[in-house]
Design a protein around this motif. Structure first.
Motif, PDB file in Angstrom:
ATOM      1  N   ARG A  12       5.352   5.214   4.843  1.00  0.00           N
ATOM      2  CA  ARG A  12       5.850   4.567   6.683  1.00  0.00           C
ATOM      3  C   ARG A  12       7.115   4.532   6.739  1.00  0.00           C
ATOM      4  O   ARG A  12       7.803   4.799   7.162  1.00  0.00           O
ATOM      5  CB  ARG A  12       5.619   3.752   7.365  1.00  0.00           C
ATOM      6  N   ALA A  13       7.907   3.752   5.145  1.00  0.00           N
ATOM      7  CA  ALA A  13       9.093   3.251   5.273  1.00  0.00           C
ATOM      8  C   ALA A  13       9.747   4.266   4.866  1.00  0.00           C
ATOM      9  O   ALA A  13      11.127   4.173   4.973  1.00  0.00           O
ATOM     10  CB  ALA A  13       8.629   1.985   3.992  1.00  0.00           C
ATOM     11  N   THR A  63       1.133  -1.094   0.234  1.00  0.00           N
ATOM     12  CA  THR A  63       0.390  -0.159   0.050  1.00  0.00           C
ATOM     13  C   THR A  63       0.888   1.464   0.002  1.00  0.00           C
ATOM     14  O   THR A  63       1.875   1.183   0.480  1.00  0.00           O
ATOM     15  CB  THR A  63      -0.554   0.361   1.416  1.00  0.00           C
ATOM     16  N   ALA A  64       0.045   2.338  -0.709  1.00  0.00           N
ATOM     17  CA  ALA A  64       1.131   3.626  -0.412  1.00  0.00           C
ATOM     18  C   ALA A  64       1.414   4.211   0.853  1.00  0.00           C
ATOM     19  O   ALA A  64       2.291   4.870   1.872  1.00  0.00           O
ATOM     20  CB  ALA A  64       0.300   4.978  -1.097  1.00  0.00           C
TER      21      ALA A  64
END
Length: 73
Positions: A40-41, A34-35
């Motif tokens: 978050r990464a 997911t976007a």
């Protein structure tokens, strides 16, 4: 060539340093479902591919993964 991106878990003294690191095709590539996961990464990114002028790039041969959004490892 990669550049050290300033992050709290990375030495701030190294931020902006450019390092000639040998990278083979596909190393450093991560795919997210997911976007939101990808977003978050991004907070964990410590290196990014740069060209011979030090500009962030996603173009081959400076970025051997040749994938969009792969300029950060």
């Amino acid at each position: 060539m990669v550049e050290v991106v300033s992050r709290r878990h990375c030495s701030s003294r190294m931020a902006g340093s450019r390092l000639p690191i040998a990278v083979a095709h596909g190393e450093g590539y991560a795919e997210f479902a997911t976007a939101g996961q990808r977003s978050r990464a991004q907070a964990l990114v410590t290196l990014r591919f740069v060209d011979n002028r030090g500009a962030a790039t996603e173009d081959y041969p400076y970025n051997p993964t040749v994938r969009r959004r792969a300029s950060r490892v």
